[in-house]
Write an enzyme that holds these catalytic residues in place. Structure first.
Site, PDB file in Angstrom:
ATOM      1  N   ASP A 194      20.287  27.324  30.333  1.00 52.64           N
ATOM      2  CA  ASP A 194      19.399  25.440  30.660  1.00 52.64           C
ATOM      3  C   ASP A 194      18.645  25.911  31.953  1.00 52.64           C
ATOM      4  OD1 ASP A 194      21.567  24.152  29.856  1.00 52.64           O
ATOM      5  OD2 ASP A 194      22.877  24.292  31.356  1.00 52.64           O
ATOM      6  N   ASP A 216      27.548  15.354  24.500  1.00 53.72           N
ATOM      7  CA  ASP A 216      27.986  16.529  25.680  1.00 53.72           C
ATOM      8  C   ASP A 216      29.256  15.231  26.088  1.00 53.72           C
ATOM      9  OD1 ASP A 216      26.240  17.953  25.735  1.00 53.72           O
ATOM     10  OD2 ASP A 216      24.906  15.917  27.354  1.00 53.72           O
TER      11      ASP A 216
END
Length: 258
Positions: free
Chosen positions: A130, A11
């Site tokens: 997500d 990330d």
């Protein structure tokens, strides 16, 4: 038999690798290119870069990081974050990405997935999902899609959305449980299995790995074709080699380096 892939995930925020808990409380974990080189040397099957600032702050994708990583590494590279147009997909592929992850834009317009897959091939289009469980304890399990780094609820059912985008041309689905992300308590197996059973494309399990048994469970119980993890590798809890050996010992087909 297709071999199970282990995919470390980086990330990236402001050019640095970060790792948070449930998409928040970010902590610095290092330089992305150096991290990528280390994972390449360790035998990772693929690598995933997610620019977690791009979608909600309208940042451009990290082309410099991608190009430098592609020059230094031989493993396939998936890059996502802020991908909104076919031109964005093309730019990332030209920079060195092998696959491009689409998240918010796919939710807003599933036809974008079809357009990108038709132009570049479905093998390089990954839709990132997500999802957060929204059903009560006594209800049938149900998950909702969230966008913009987990900030915006959509009201869209995650399993139905997975079915839609796979039919539109997504070659792979990256399924992240927002409830589990960063908690080190294991994947949301029910979510992973529900989506894997609903589609005909590979599913990557993501969010919540705390130990090597979680990786095994993602495949054996969740039906995933690949497992994504971050913290257990970034902070030295386990190596990619240890993960592969453990999964192979559990009877899963793995690519083991000589």
């Amino acid at each position: 038999m297709l071999k199970t892939r282990i995919i470390p995930c980086l990330d990236v925020k402001d050019g640095r690798v970060v790792k948070g808990v449930q998409f928040l409380e970010l902590r610095d974990a290092g330089d992305p290119v150096e991290s990528a080189k280390a994972y390449d040397a360790a035998g990772a099957d693929e690598l995933c870069f997610l620019d977690i600032t791009a979608s909600h702050e309208a940042r451009g994708t990290l082309l410099d990081v991608v190009s430098r990583t592609a020059e230094a590494c031989f493993m396939p590279l998936t890059v996502g974050g802020g991908v909104r147009t076919v031109a964005d997909v093309r730019t990332l592929l030209l920079a060195g990405a092998d696959k491009v992850g689409i998240n918010t834009a796919a939710v807003k317009n599933p036809d974008f997935v079809a357009e990108a897959a038709e132009k570049f091939g479905d093998q390089c289009i990954v839709v990132a999902i997500d999802a957060k469980r929204v059903s009560g304890p006594d209800e049938a399990a149900r998950w909702e899609i969230f966008t913009h780094g987990g900030r915006n609820p959509t009201g869209i059912d995650a399993v139905e959305f997975a079915r839609t985008v796979s039919e539109r041309g997504a070659g792979e689905l990256l399924v992240t449980s927002m409830d589990k992300d960063g908690t080190r308590s294991g994947y949301d197996i029910a979510l992973t299995r529900a989506i894997a059973d609903a589609v005909r494309v590979p599913v990557i399990a993501s969010g919540g790995v705390g130990g090597l048994d979680d990786l095994v469970a993602g495949v054996r119980d969740g039906g995933a074709s690949a497992v994504l993890a971050a913290s257990i590798f970034h902070f030295g809890h386990h190596t990619v080699g240890e993960a592969k050996a453990h999964m192979a010992a559990a009877g899963l087909a793995m690519r083991l380096d000589p």
